[in-house]
Each structure stands twice: as structure tokens, then as C-alpha cells.
Design a protein around this motif. Structure first.
Motif, PDB file in Angstrom:
ATOM      1  N   TRP A  98     -36.338   0.686 -20.885  1.00 43.78           N
ATOM      2  CA  TRP A  98     -35.797  -0.455 -21.621  1.00 43.78           C
ATOM      3  C   TRP A  98     -36.595  -1.705 -21.265  1.00 43.78           C
ATOM      4  O   TRP A  98     -36.715  -2.059 -20.098  1.00 43.78           O
ATOM      5  CB  TRP A  98     -34.329  -0.669 -21.259  1.00 43.78           C
ATOM      6  CG  TRP A  98     -33.509   0.577 -21.262  1.00 43.78           C
ATOM      7  CD1 TRP A  98     -33.133   1.319 -20.182  1.00 43.78           C
ATOM      8  CD2 TRP A  98     -32.961   1.241 -22.402  1.00 43.78           C
ATOM      9  NE1 TRP A  98     -32.388   2.396 -20.562  1.00 43.78           N
ATOM     10  CE2 TRP A  98     -32.269   2.379 -21.931  1.00 43.78           C
ATOM     11  CE3 TRP A  98     -32.988   0.987 -23.780  1.00 43.78           C
ATOM     12  CZ2 TRP A  98     -31.598   3.246 -22.784  1.00 43.78           C
ATOM     13  CZ3 TRP A  98     -32.334   1.856 -24.624  1.00 43.78           C
ATOM     14  CH2 TRP A  98     -31.650   2.962 -24.126  1.00 43.78           C
ATOM     15  N   TYR A  99     -37.096  -2.385 -22.274  1.00 42.52           N
ATOM     16  CA  TYR A  99     -37.927  -3.579 -22.073  1.00 42.52           C
ATOM     17  C   TYR A  99     -37.228  -4.761 -22.728  1.00 42.52           C
ATOM     18  O   TYR A  99     -37.169  -4.866 -23.954  1.00 42.52           O
ATOM     19  CB  TYR A  99     -39.300  -3.350 -22.702  1.00 42.52           C
ATOM     20  CG  TYR A  99     -40.372  -4.322 -22.301  1.00 42.52           C
ATOM     21  CD1 TYR A  99     -41.242  -4.037 -21.261  1.00 42.52           C
ATOM     22  CD2 TYR A  99     -40.532  -5.534 -22.973  1.00 42.52           C
ATOM     23  CE1 TYR A  99     -42.250  -4.908 -20.897  1.00 42.52           C
ATOM     24  CE2 TYR A  99     -41.528  -6.428 -22.611  1.00 42.52           C
ATOM     25  CZ  TYR A  99     -42.389  -6.106 -21.581  1.00 42.52           C
ATOM     26  OH  TYR A  99     -43.391  -6.995 -21.224  1.00 42.52           O
ATOM     27  N   ASP A 127     -36.922   6.149 -15.224  1.00 42.46           N
ATOM     28  CA  ASP A 127     -36.744   6.874 -13.964  1.00 42.46           C
ATOM     29  C   ASP A 127     -36.466   5.967 -12.779  1.00 42.46           C
ATOM     30  O   ASP A 127     -36.533   6.396 -11.624  1.00 42.46           O
ATOM     31  CB  ASP A 127     -37.988   7.732 -13.674  1.00 42.46           C
ATOM     32  CG  ASP A 127     -39.258   6.886 -13.571  1.00 42.46           C
ATOM     33  OD1 ASP A 127     -39.193   5.659 -13.818  1.00 42.46           O
ATOM     34  OD2 ASP A 127     -40.318   7.453 -13.241  1.00 42.46           O
ATOM     35  N   ALA A 128     -36.147   4.691 -13.037  1.00 42.30           N
ATOM     36  CA  ALA A 128     -35.915   3.725 -11.959  1.00 42.30           C
ATOM     37  C   ALA A 128     -34.427   3.457 -11.776  1.00 42.30           C
ATOM     38  O   ALA A 128     -33.641   3.550 -12.733  1.00 42.30           O
ATOM     39  CB  ALA A 128     -36.639   2.416 -12.252  1.00 42.30           C
ATOM     40  N   GLU A 129     -34.048   3.125 -10.539  1.00 42.84           N
ATOM     41  CA  GLU A 129     -32.640   2.824 -10.253  1.00 42.84           C
ATOM     42  C   GLU A 129     -32.239   1.450 -10.747  1.00 42.84           C
ATOM     43  O   GLU A 129     -31.057   1.203 -10.996  1.00 42.84           O
ATOM     44  CB  GLU A 129     -32.384   2.936  -8.749  1.00 42.84           C
ATOM     45  CG  GLU A 129     -32.516   4.363  -8.206  1.00 42.84           C
ATOM     46  CD  GLU A 129     -32.141   4.445  -6.739  1.00 42.84           C
ATOM     47  OE1 GLU A 129     -31.767   3.386  -6.170  1.00 42.84           O
ATOM     48  OE2 GLU A 129     -32.216   5.546  -6.176  1.00 42.84           O
TER      49      GLU A 129
END
Length: 202
Positions: A98-99, A127-129
Motif C-alpha cells: 500500500w502506497y 510483507d512488512a509489519e
């Protein structure tokens, strides 16, 4: 409102001049949420002439002529000073994340909408928390000339987005990550007079 499949031209207006335009495809439009798609291979349009008080668009300076890859999905909300971009990559078309693109709230036109990218962004990889701010240094360097008198307002919007994400609030449908474009949607042509059509200046 625009109809699904209709061409929607995204124009960026910088310091009272058209700066770049991208012909996109309307995915949906309910008057509050406008969703557009830029197919891979879409031609990026730049004005033929102008004063360009902060220089020509960086993509033009870098030789950018077409959008590459799987395309970009954009969610634009009426009156909101950011949009949400979605990207996919690789042969399996894997969702990248998401950007949150800080930009002028969309101003509707006869051919699409006008906005202006604010350089500062918030990126949350699939894939990031958690999220991270992007282009902070670039914003501080270019912002005073590009957005005179608006720096604090733009920073505040970034902080607002971060605060909502920290609180676990989602204002978009995460199902968009699984969206796929209509196979018939090809890159669109841009109207020859796109740069001369009336616009509002912020």
C-alpha cells in the motif's frame, strides 16, 4: 461521474501550470471514491512549453515516456489530501503493498481530475509489519519551492495517515489487493488539447 472503462486523465498542476498528465481507465466512481487504473505501457504526457518555475517534471528529465510493469491502481477520495496506490510485480503478479501518496485532493475536470503529488509518501509493504515514510529528504529539499506555504499542512497529512495506521484504522477495502484489470483495457490516448483545458490553481 465517470463510467467503468472510460478514459480519465490525471493531470498534475504545478505552480499554475500543467506539469504531467497520465491517461487512465475508470474502474469505479461513486462520486466520493474514484478508482483509476494505469495500464502498463501508458504514455506519459508532458506540456510542450511553460515557465516551469521549479523545473520540468522529474520523470521527463529522467527520460520517462511510458508506465512500466503491471500497471497501477489508484484510490482517490473526494476532499482527501492523499490517494492510495497499489502495485503488483513479477510473472505471478504478486501484490507489493500500500502506497499512501500525499497529493492535492482531486479536482474534477471534463476529462478527469487535477492534483499535485506532494513528494512525501507513506509505504506499507505487503510483507512488512508496519509502514515507513518515503522521500522525506526530497520533500524537505524541494517542498519550499514546489508547495510554498503548505509544508506544515502536508506534514500534518502524513502524520494523520500514520496515526490512523498506528490505531489500526483502515479506510479502504483490503480486497483491492486481489483486484485484476479487465483484459481488454489497453493504454489510453490522451486528448491533444489536454494542457490547454481550464484548471484551478492551488
Amino acid at each position: 461521474m465517470f463510467q467503468p472503462g472510460q478514459t480519465v486523465v490525471r493531470r498534475e498542476i504545478m505552480r499554475g501550470e500543467p506539469w504531467i498528465a497520465v491517461p487512465q481507465v475508470c474502474v469505479q466512481d461513486d462520486g466520493d471514491l474514484l478508482v483509476t487504473y494505469t495500464p502498463g505501457g501508458t504514455t506519459l504526457a508532458y506540456p510542450q512549453a511553460g515557465a516551469f518555475p521549479v523545473g520540468e517534471h522529474p520523470w521527463k528529465a529522467a527520460g520517462g515516456t511510458r508506465w512500466r510493469g503491471h500497471g497501477r491502481l489508484e484510490l482517490h477520495w473526494a476532499g482527501v489530501e492523499h490517494s492510495l496506490f497499489l502495485f503488483w510485480a513479477g510473472p505471478e503478479r504478486a501484490f507489493q503493498g500500500w502506497y499512501f501518496n500525499l497529493e492535492d485532493a482531486p479536482r474534477r475536470t471534463a476529462i478527469g481530475f487535477d492534483t499535485l503529488d506532494h513528494e512525501l509518501d507513506v509505504w506499507w509493504a505487503a510483507d512488512a509489519e508496519t509502514y515507513e515514510f518515503k522521500d522525506v529528504v526530497e520533500f524537505e529539499e524541494t517542498g519550499p519551492a514546489r508547495y510554498p506555504g503548505r509544508m506544515e499542512q502536508i506534514r500534518a497529512e502524513g502524520d494523520r495517515i500514520a496515526g490512523l495506521l498506528d490505531a489500526g484504522e483502515l479506510w479502504w477495502d483490503k480486497a483491492w489487493a486481489d483486484w485484476t484489470p479487465d483484459a481488454s483495457w489497453q493504454p489510453r490516448e490522451i486528448p491533444a488539447d489536454w494542457a490547454s483545458l481550464p484548471f484551478e490553481t492551488r
